[in-house]
Structures are given as C-alpha cells and as structure tokens.
Scaffold this active site. Structure first.
Site, PDB file in Angstrom:
ATOM      1  N   LYS A 120       0.821  -1.214   0.000  1.00 44.40           N
ATOM      2  CA  LYS A 120       0.000   0.000   0.000  1.00 44.40           C
ATOM      3  C   LYS A 120       0.859   1.270   0.000  1.00 44.40           C
ATOM      4  CE  LYS A 120      -3.962  -2.239   2.235  1.00 44.40           C
ATOM      5  NZ  LYS A 120      -4.986  -2.082   3.312  1.00 44.40           N
ATOM      6  N   TYR A 139     -12.541  -1.475  -3.839  1.00 41.14           N
ATOM      7  CA  TYR A 139     -13.050  -1.641  -2.467  1.00 41.14           C
ATOM      8  C   TYR A 139     -14.581  -1.531  -2.374  1.00 41.14           C
ATOM      9  CZ  TYR A 139      -8.382  -1.846  -0.404  1.00 41.14           C
ATOM     10  OH  TYR A 139      -7.119  -2.234  -0.038  1.00 41.14           O
ATOM     11  N   ASN A 161      -2.035   0.233   6.622  1.00 42.92           N
ATOM     12  CA  ASN A 161      -1.532  -1.017   7.212  1.00 42.92           C
ATOM     13  C   ASN A 161      -0.651  -1.845   6.274  1.00 42.92           C
ATOM     14  OD1 ASN A 161      -3.574  -1.899   5.600  1.00 42.92           O
ATOM     15  ND2 ASN A 161      -4.740  -2.925   7.204  1.00 42.92           N
ATOM     16  N   HIS A 181      -2.212  -5.408   1.492  1.00 42.20           N
ATOM     17  CA  HIS A 181      -3.522  -6.037   1.312  1.00 42.20           C
ATOM     18  C   HIS A 181      -3.298  -7.532   1.106  1.00 42.20           C
ATOM     19  CE1 HIS A 181      -7.546  -6.818  -0.306  1.00 42.20           C
ATOM     20  NE2 HIS A 181      -6.940  -7.577  -1.205  1.00 42.20           N
ATOM     21  N   GLU A 195      -9.754 -10.076  -7.567  1.00 44.03           N
ATOM     22  CA  GLU A 195      -8.776  -9.002  -7.374  1.00 44.03           C
ATOM     23  C   GLU A 195      -7.595  -9.128  -8.345  1.00 44.03           C
ATOM     24  OE1 GLU A 195     -10.013  -8.520  -2.667  1.00 44.03           O
ATOM     25  OE2 GLU A 195      -8.037  -9.323  -3.159  1.00 44.03           O
TER      26      GLU A 195
HETATM   27  N1  UDP Z   1      -9.636  -0.190   7.293  1.00 45.07           N
HETATM   28  C1  UDP Z   1      -9.697   1.031   7.938  1.00 45.07           C
HETATM   29  N2  UDP Z   1     -10.349   1.101   9.152  1.00 45.07           N
HETATM   30  C2  UDP Z   1     -10.945   0.023   9.720  1.00 45.07           C
HETATM   31  C3  UDP Z   1     -10.878  -1.220   9.059  1.00 45.07           C
HETATM   32  C4  UDP Z   1     -10.227  -1.294   7.848  1.00 45.07           C
HETATM   33  O1  UDP Z   1      -9.180   2.031   7.454  1.00 45.07           O
HETATM   34  O2  UDP Z   1     -11.535   0.146  10.815  1.00 45.07           O
HETATM   35  C5  UDP Z   1      -8.939  -0.277   5.996  1.00 45.07           C
HETATM   36  C6  UDP Z   1      -7.588  -0.992   6.095  1.00 45.07           C
HETATM   37  O3  UDP Z   1      -6.688  -0.378   5.179  1.00 45.07           O
HETATM   38  C7  UDP Z   1      -7.966  -2.403   5.683  1.00 45.07           C
HETATM   39  C8  UDP Z   1      -8.985  -2.146   4.587  1.00 45.07           C
HETATM   40  O4  UDP Z   1      -9.727  -1.035   5.072  1.00 45.07           O
HETATM   41  O5  UDP Z   1      -6.840  -3.130   5.234  1.00 45.07           O
HETATM   42  C9  UDP Z   1      -9.930  -3.284   4.286  1.00 45.07           C
HETATM   43  O6  UDP Z   1     -10.541  -3.701   5.497  1.00 45.07           O
HETATM   44  P1  UDP Z   1     -10.709  -5.244   5.852  1.00 45.07           P
HETATM   45  O7  UDP Z   1     -11.659  -5.344   6.986  1.00 45.07           O
HETATM   46  O8  UDP Z   1     -11.013  -6.008   4.601  1.00 45.07           O
HETATM   47  O9  UDP Z   1      -9.258  -5.637   6.408  1.00 45.07           O
HETATM   48  P2  UDP Z   1      -8.116  -6.566   5.777  1.00 45.07           P
HETATM   49  O10 UDP Z   1      -8.791  -7.663   5.006  1.00 45.07           O
HETATM   50  O11 UDP Z   1      -7.269  -5.669   4.882  1.00 45.07           O
HETATM   51  O12 UDP Z   1      -7.327  -7.079   6.953  1.00 45.07           O
HETATM   52 MG    MG Z   2     -10.198  -7.560   3.504  1.00 47.01          MG
END
Ligand code: UDP
Ligand code: MG
Length: 139
Positions: A11, A51, A114, A117, A128
């Site tokens: 990212k 997204y 974070n 992905h 994806e």
């Molecule tokens: N995210 C965020 N705030 C939150 C949860 C998720 O900004 O409270 C962002 C973060 O970058 C995350 C992405 O949205 O990686 C997608 O969320 P998901 O729940 O799918 O998490 P992941 O699968 O990436 O662990």
């Molecule tokens: Mg996810």
C-alpha cells in the site's frame, strides 16, 4: 478457480517508506512465488471500485483517498494454501493486534495505513487478480 493463488498490494504508506524490498523479501522467504507484479497507482475511481465491497463501511471514503494517494505494488502470489497462509503472514488488520513477526506488525503505521492487502478468499483472490492483470501478464 485457482485455490493456490492470492492477491496482494503493497500500500502507499509502505511504498513511500521504502519498504517494498523488505516486504517482498518476507513474501519470498515465506515460500510465495510471484505470478504477476506491477508498480502502479490507483485513480480514485479505481480504488472505489476495488473496495466496492466496503462501500457501506464508515471508513470507505478515507480508504479510497488513502489507496489512491500514491503508487502501490500489486501482485498475484502462488503457494499451497495461498490465501490462508498469506493472511497469517500479514497479520491482523490493526497492527497493534498483529502477531509478532508479521508484515503488518513490522511495517504498518495504523489500521488504515496497514502496509499490505491480502485477499480474504479464493473467490476474491481471483476477482482481485483479474482487476489488475491480464492472462498475458501471468508467468
Ligand atoms: N480499514 C480502515 N479502518 C478500519 C478497518 C479497515 O481504514 O476500521 C482499511 C484498512 O486499510 C484495511 C482495509 O480497510 O486493510 C480493508 O478492510 P478489511 O476489513 O477487509 O481488512 P483486511 O482484510 O485488509 O485485513
Ligand atoms: Mg479484507
């Protein structure tokens, strides 16, 4: 559908930090083979569409802004049990909750920024990967 493939992005925060090399090293050392890879940048429209599944969630607007804020590295990775093993390698979404030694524990700044992905299912890995790569770009 390939069950031995997953999709990842390094990212914008991790790219800006100079962490591409360190993250790819961890991915290689964990036994993933690179099937396809590109250095690119998402438009807001493309980030919004990638997204789409999160569009009702409160962080959607910020997530789209953030993911289109700078270049990313997108890749399809191959390994037995790829989706689950890659989620283990990256750790929890919130880096403060991510296990020691995981990519997010080491490289992520916050729950939003974070570092990486990782697809959450074989079906989404396929969707994806198809978002970024044609068949001719896979080796
Ligand atoms: N995210 C965020 N705030 C939150 C949860 C998720 O900004 O409270 C962002 C973060 O970058 C995350 C992405 O949205 O990686 C997608 O969320 P998901 O729940 O799918 O998490 P992941 O699968 O990436 O662990
Ligand atoms: Mg996810």
């Amino acid at each position: 559908m390939a069950t031995n493939r997953t999709f990842t992005m390094i990212k914008p925060d991790a790219v800006a930090n100079g962490s591409i090399g360190g993250i790819l090293k961890m991915i290689n050392e964990a036994g993933f083979r690179i099937v396809a890879m590109k250095y690119t940048k998402l438009s807001k429209e493309a980030a919004g569409s990638f997204y789409e599944v999160h569009k009702e969630r409160p962080f959607y607007g910020e997530l789209v802004e953030y993911m289109s804020s700078g270049p990313i590295v997108a890749a399809i990775l191959e390994k037995e049990n790829a989706v689950v093993d890659f989620r283990t390698l990256i750790g929890a979404t919130d880096p403060t909750k991510a296990a020691e030694g995981t990519i997010r524990k080491i490289y992520a700044k916050s729950i939003a920024a974070n570092a990486v992905h990782g697809s959450d299912s074989d079906e989404n890995a396929d969707i994806e990967g198809n978002f970024y790569f044609s068949k001719l770009e896979r080796f």
